[in-house]
Design a protein around this motif. Structure first.
Motif, short mmCIF file in Angstrom:
data_model
loop_
_atom_site.label_atom_id
_atom_site.label_comp_id
_atom_site.label_asym_id
_atom_site.label_seq_id
_atom_site.Cartn_x
_atom_site.Cartn_y
_atom_site.Cartn_z
N THR B 5 0.83 -1.20 0.00
CA THR B 5 0.00 0.00 0.00
C THR B 5 0.87 1.24 0.00
OG1 THR B 5 -1.48 -1.27 1.42
CG2 THR B 5 -1.99 1.07 1.10
N LEU B 6 0.60 2.12 -0.95
CA LEU B 6 1.28 3.41 -0.97
C LEU B 6 0.24 4.48 -0.64
CD1 LEU B 6 2.85 1.52 -3.09
CD2 LEU B 6 3.89 3.64 -3.84
N ASP B 7 0.50 5.23 0.41
CA ASP B 7 -0.46 6.23 0.85
C ASP B 7 0.20 7.61 0.78
OD1 ASP B 7 -2.52 7.59 1.93
OD2 ASP B 7 -2.41 6.66 3.93
N GLN B 8 -0.16 8.36 -0.23
CA GLN B 8 0.37 9.73 -0.39
C GLN B 8 1.90 9.75 -0.37
OE1 GLN B 8 -1.76 12.96 -0.10
NE2 GLN B 8 -3.02 11.41 -1.08
N VAL B 9 2.50 8.76 -1.01
CA VAL B 9 3.95 8.66 -0.96
C VAL B 9 4.59 9.70 -1.88
CG1 VAL B 9 5.91 7.21 -1.61
CG2 VAL B 9 4.01 6.24 -0.30
N THR B 10 5.55 10.43 -1.33
CA THR B 10 6.21 11.50 -2.07
C THR B 10 7.72 11.34 -1.95
OG1 THR B 10 4.38 13.00 -1.66
CG2 THR B 10 6.49 14.02 -2.23
N LYS B 11 8.40 11.63 -3.04
CA LYS B 11 9.87 11.64 -3.00
C LYS B 11 10.36 12.98 -3.50
CE LYS B 11 14.13 10.40 -2.87
NZ LYS B 11 14.83 9.93 -1.68
N VAL B 12 11.04 13.72 -2.64
CA VAL B 12 11.67 14.97 -3.05
C VAL B 12 13.18 14.79 -2.87
CG1 VAL B 12 11.80 17.45 -2.71
CG2 VAL B 12 9.66 16.25 -2.23
N TYR B 13 13.93 15.03 -3.95
CA TYR B 13 15.38 14.89 -3.85
C TYR B 13 15.97 16.12 -3.17
CZ TYR B 13 15.15 10.82 -6.82
OH TYR B 13 14.88 9.58 -7.30
N PRO B 14 17.18 15.98 -2.64
CA PRO B 14 17.81 17.12 -1.93
C PRO B 14 17.88 18.37 -2.80
CG PRO B 14 19.09 15.12 -1.58
CD PRO B 14 18.01 14.77 -2.56
N ASN B 15 17.98 18.21 -4.12
CA ASN B 15 18.06 19.39 -4.98
C ASN B 15 16.68 19.98 -5.29
OD1 ASN B 15 16.91 17.67 -6.80
ND2 ASN B 15 18.67 17.54 -8.16
N GLY B 16 15.64 19.44 -4.63
CA GLY B 16 14.31 20.01 -4.81
C GLY B 16 13.48 19.34 -5.89
N HIS B 17 14.12 18.49 -6.68
CA HIS B 17 13.38 17.80 -7.74
C HIS B 17 12.40 16.81 -7.12
CE1 HIS B 17 12.52 15.77 -11.48
NE2 HIS B 17 12.83 14.62 -10.91
N VAL B 18 11.16 16.86 -7.61
CA VAL B 18 10.15 15.94 -7.08
C VAL B 18 10.11 14.69 -7.96
CG1 VAL B 18 7.74 15.65 -6.47
CG2 VAL B 18 8.82 17.87 -6.19
N ASP B 22 2.64 12.42 -4.15
CA ASP B 22 1.38 11.94 -3.61
C ASP B 22 0.85 10.68 -4.29
OD1 ASP B 22 1.43 14.03 -1.90
OD2 ASP B 22 0.19 15.34 -3.14
N LEU B 23 1.68 9.66 -4.33
CA LEU B 23 1.30 8.44 -5.02
C LEU B 23 0.43 7.58 -4.11
CD1 LEU B 23 1.63 6.88 -7.62
CD2 LEU B 23 3.71 5.87 -6.71
N ASP B 24 -0.79 7.31 -4.57
CA ASP B 24 -1.71 6.44 -3.84
C ASP B 24 -1.91 5.18 -4.65
OD1 ASP B 24 -2.55 7.69 -1.47
OD2 ASP B 24 -3.69 9.16 -2.62
N MET B 25 -1.62 4.05 -4.06
CA MET B 25 -1.84 2.81 -4.79
C MET B 25 -2.02 1.68 -3.82
SD MET B 25 0.27 1.99 -8.26
CE MET B 25 1.69 2.79 -7.72
N GLU B 26 -2.83 0.72 -4.22
CA GLU B 26 -3.04 -0.46 -3.38
C GLU B 26 -2.83 -1.65 -4.28
OE1 GLU B 26 -5.26 -0.53 -0.11
OE2 GLU B 26 -4.33 -2.51 0.01
N VAL B 60 3.06 7.22 3.60
CA VAL B 60 3.21 5.96 4.32
C VAL B 60 3.27 4.81 3.33
CG1 VAL B 60 2.19 4.41 6.03
CG2 VAL B 60 1.93 6.89 6.28
N MET B 61 4.23 3.92 3.52
CA MET B 61 4.36 2.74 2.68
C MET B 61 4.14 1.51 3.55
SD MET B 61 5.87 1.56 -0.37
CE MET B 61 6.97 2.89 -0.84
N ARG B 62 3.24 0.64 3.12
CA ARG B 62 3.00 -0.58 3.89
C ARG B 62 3.22 -1.80 3.04
NH1 ARG B 62 -1.48 2.10 5.35
NH2 ARG B 62 -1.45 3.03 7.42
N ILE B 63 3.86 -2.80 3.61
CA ILE B 63 3.91 -4.12 2.97
C ILE B 63 3.20 -5.04 3.94
CG2 ILE B 63 5.38 -6.01 2.19
CD1 ILE B 63 7.46 -3.95 1.38
N GLY B 64 2.08 -5.63 3.48
CA GLY B 64 1.21 -6.32 4.42
C GLY B 64 0.65 -5.27 5.37
N ASP B 65 0.76 -5.53 6.67
CA ASP B 65 0.26 -4.55 7.64
C ASP B 65 1.38 -3.73 8.24
OD1 ASP B 65 -2.32 -5.48 7.30
OD2 ASP B 65 -2.00 -7.12 8.73
#
Lengths: 323, 399
Positions: B5-18, B22-26, B60-65
């Motif tokens: 489960t991916l809940d609003q997962v975001t990755k911002v690199y140190p240089n500001g690049h996104v 907000d990745l939502d996936m189940e 939040v990233m979940r694998i199983g629970d």
């Protein structure tokens, strides 16, 4: 040593239509030039060595009266020079075997210890994230610029008296007096110190060029830094380790200056290079045996070089070409 | 076995690049999910965040629970297959496959048994003593798979595992991986740049662009009902023809005007897409799949477009005609991104066609067609299967 190859001159095919054949032939001729030049250099540099080898098998009389090339027309060989080199010496003038062992006692730790330390350091500089990593690395590499000759006297003082800092009436011991002067340890400690920056630099560049994916795969497989270092990086870095080992071993084996400074006054601990110098200096009349002594001294480096040479070129090229 | 489960997962690199926003996936237990998108869309970043090779900035990233945000890769019960396989070059195939088990401190007998099992599944038994350097690309790929399956993980992560193989082998391994995944029923996330892989392998396909999820759906639905212009342009090969058009609803005879050519629309088009009425008299983007542009069929009252043949690609089973029309191509952010994913020349070509008002479209004709380069041909249009998009938002117009 290898001579660097001059860029191969390329003859451009002259105006395609008529003279393609000519262009190709010209190209073939011109591209042979570097090979010819290289062979000339090899010959030029090997000749004196050959002369030395031949001389070492000639009698004292022959060496002192005629050139070594006369052996070609008038071959007459003897092992006399080698016999006198290995002849047992006195307490103040130990024989060559002792110096040979002394050289080993210096060169072996001075080769193995910096490799062991540098491998860890290089891995950390290449693959571990910590604050100030690049500045620290630059600092280490900058040490390559420190001239060995400048630090000989301070180091000798350090080894014989330690280092003390006096503030007012109190004196702090910065480095204890280990009384190392005249011991092999003084020589190999110095060689370790001066070998480390190059070792770290070379190994770092090699390790940094290992593919990142392998490290990530290992992390997923459950490896920590030490496991990655021990099971992946070390086995994969053998070419670089061997290349540095050759460098360092030859350099230490052939070193005269450092040995003279730290064990020059203790003939019992003197390595081959010092011994060779005394052979010529103390008994100038016997210079003909120098050729034999030089060959005894060269034997081990030759063995080391030829047993590791297949790694040598690979290790030096490491990282520049993806293999 | 576990869901991801991916809940609003975001990755911002140190240089500001996104990288991912907000990745939502189940991803359900045992599901095969394919992440697809153009280069730099964040699909690999998303996968690497699941693997734990990339830190998660937010969400939040979940694998199983279990929340795995701060768990190191080895504790996530995952296995990963890398694009260049990342095999350990100094170890034999058996050592490569068994490395994880060895690190986990499994007894020797168990390691041997499990390695042999994996090798049998992948038909690698005779290569177990070889080093990776002595294997072919396909065999290396299999070793990489073996390294993953031997651990019996909860989740497989695959990062373009087939992109280094030649075309034929790719087709074979594609089927093999899909079969293996169904047999083992392990939750799988598969990143690819190749939409044929995406369409054929995935239970569901997620399309990403600029780190944002565009649509996640079953392959057929994604193809038939793209939610926006980007998905429409990206999914399908040859891709959907996207041109400018104007919808006209005069009385009870709705039609769409493409350049100076008019296509009558059947009533069902409006019935299925109620929202289309709001766009009457407005410019919109009209999408036509190549397979819905076919040989002329004057008898059945089909609608036709006229165009000139510029290129003829006979593939044996079908004939692709590249046709020059007098219709303007749709030039939007989405179509530009998709063109840029091909190369810079494709973008320049798109702009050339736009300024000339002469869109190139691809039609799928019967291989027996006698249309020749230079001919002006009539093309039958399956008007029921047209796609309509709002040119401003790029969204598909349905209801």
């Amino acid at each position: 040593m290898t001579a660097s190859t001059a860029p191969v001159p390329v003859a451009r095919p002259v105006k395609a239509t008529t003279s393609v054949g000519l262009g190709t032939r010209l190209h073939a001729r011109l591209s042979a030039i570097p090979t010819v030049v290289l062979w000339a250099l090899v010959l030029l540099w090997t000749l004196p060595t050959l002369g030395m080898l031949v001389s070492s098998f000639r009698s004292e009389e022959a060496v002192k009266s005629t050139g070594w090339w006369t052996a070609v027309t008038n071959p007459e060989f003897t092992l006399d020079s080698y016999r006198s080199v290995f002849a047992s010496g006195t307490a103040s003038d130990p024989n060559l075997w002792q110096s040979f062992l002394n050289s080993l006692a210096i060169a072996v730790p001075a080769t193995i210890i910096p490799i062991a330390i540098a491998a860890f350091a290089a891995y950390a500089f290449a693959w571990m994230d910590f604050k100030g990593r690049s500045w620290l690395f630059i600092g280490v590499v900058a040490l390559l610029a420190v001239p060995l000759q400048m630090s000989l006297i301070p180091l000798l003082q350090l080894y014989t008296g330690g280092a003390h800092l006096s503030l007012g009436d109190t004196s702090f011991v910065l480095f204890p007096n280990l009384d190392l002067a005249g011991t092999p340890a003084a020589v190999w400690l110095t060689h370790i110190g001066f070998g480390l920056p190059l070792a770290i630099f070379l190994l770092h560049n090699y390790m940094a060029s290992l593919p990142k994916d392998i490290f990530e795969a290992a992390r997923i497989d459950g490896a920590d830094h030490f496991t990655i270092f021990w099971r992946l990086v070390l086995p994969l870095s053998v070419p670089a380790l061997a290349a540095f080992a050759i460098f360092q071993f030859l350099w230490v084996w052939n070193d005269y200056l450092v040995a003279l400074t730290f064990v020059g006054g203790a003939p019992d601990n003197a390595p081959m290079t010092i011994r060779l110098a005394t052979l010529s200096g103390g008994r100038g009349q016997d210079w003909h045996i120098l050729t034999a002594a030089a060959f005894v001294s060269t034997a081990l480096p030759l063995i080391v070089f030829f047993s590791l040479q297949r790694f040598f070129v690979r290790g030096l090229l490491a990282g520049s070409v993806k293999g | 076995m576990a869901s991801v489960t991916l809940d609003q997962v975001t990755k911002v690199y140190p240089n500001g690049h996104v990288g991912v926003r907000d990745l939502d996936m189940e991803i359900a237990d045992g599901e095969f999910l394919v992440l697809v998108g153009p280069s730099g869309c964040g699909k690999s970043t998303a996968l690497r965040m699941v693997a734990g090779l990339e830190e998660i900035t937010d969400g939040v990233m979940r694998i199983g629970d279990t929340v795995v945000n701060d768990l190191p890769p080895k504790d996530r019960d995952i296995a990963m297959v890398f694009q260049n396989y990342a095999l350990y070059p100094h170890m034999t195939v058996a050592q490569n496959i068994g490395f994880a088990l060895k690190l986990a401190g499994r007894p020797k007998a168990e390691i041997t048994e499990r390695v042999n099992d994996a090798a049998r599944t992948l038909e690698l038994e005779q290569w177990l003593d070889r080093k990776p350097g002595q294997l072919s690309g396909g065999q290396r790929q299999r070793v990489a798979m073996g390294r993953a399956i031997v651990r019996n993980p909860a989740v497989f992560l695959m990062d373009e595992p087939l992109s280094n193989l030649d075309a034929k082998l790719r087709v074979q391994m594609r089927a093999e991986i899909a079969r293996l995944q169904r047999e083992l029923a392990v939750t799988t996330i598969y990143v690819t740049h190749d939409q044929i892989e995406a369409m054929t392998m995935g239970d569901r396909v997620a399309v990403l662009r600029d780190g944002m999820l565009q649509q996640v759906d079953e392959p057929e639905r994604l193809y038939a009902h793209p939610r926006n212009l980007f998905v429409a342009a990206f999914i399908g090969s040859p891709s959907m023809n996207l041109v400018e058009g104007r919808l006209e609803l005069d009385g009870d005879a709705p039609s769409v005007l493409l350049g100076d050519q008019r296509l009558g629309l059947p009533a069902s088009v409006l019935a299925e897409r109620p929202a289309l009425k709001d766009h009457a008299g407005q410019d919109l983007v009209v999408g036509m799949r190549p397979e819905h542009l076919t040989d002329p069929d004057p008898g059945n009252g089909a609608e036709h477009l006229t165009a000139r043949v510029e290129l003829r690609e006979a593939l044996g089973s079908e004939l692709l005609l590249h046709l020059r029309t007098n219709i303007s191509p749709a030039v939007t952010e989405a179509t530009k991104v998709v063109a840029a994913d091909v190369d810079e020349e494709a973008v320049a070509e798109l702009h050339r066609q736009a300024s000339a008002g002469e869109a190139m479209i691809v039609a799928r004709f019967d291989p027996r067609s006698n249309a020749r380069v230079g001919d002006t041909v009539e093309v039958a249009v399956d008007t029921e299967r047209l796609h309509f998009f709002d040119p401003e938002s790029g969204d598909a117009i349905w209801s």
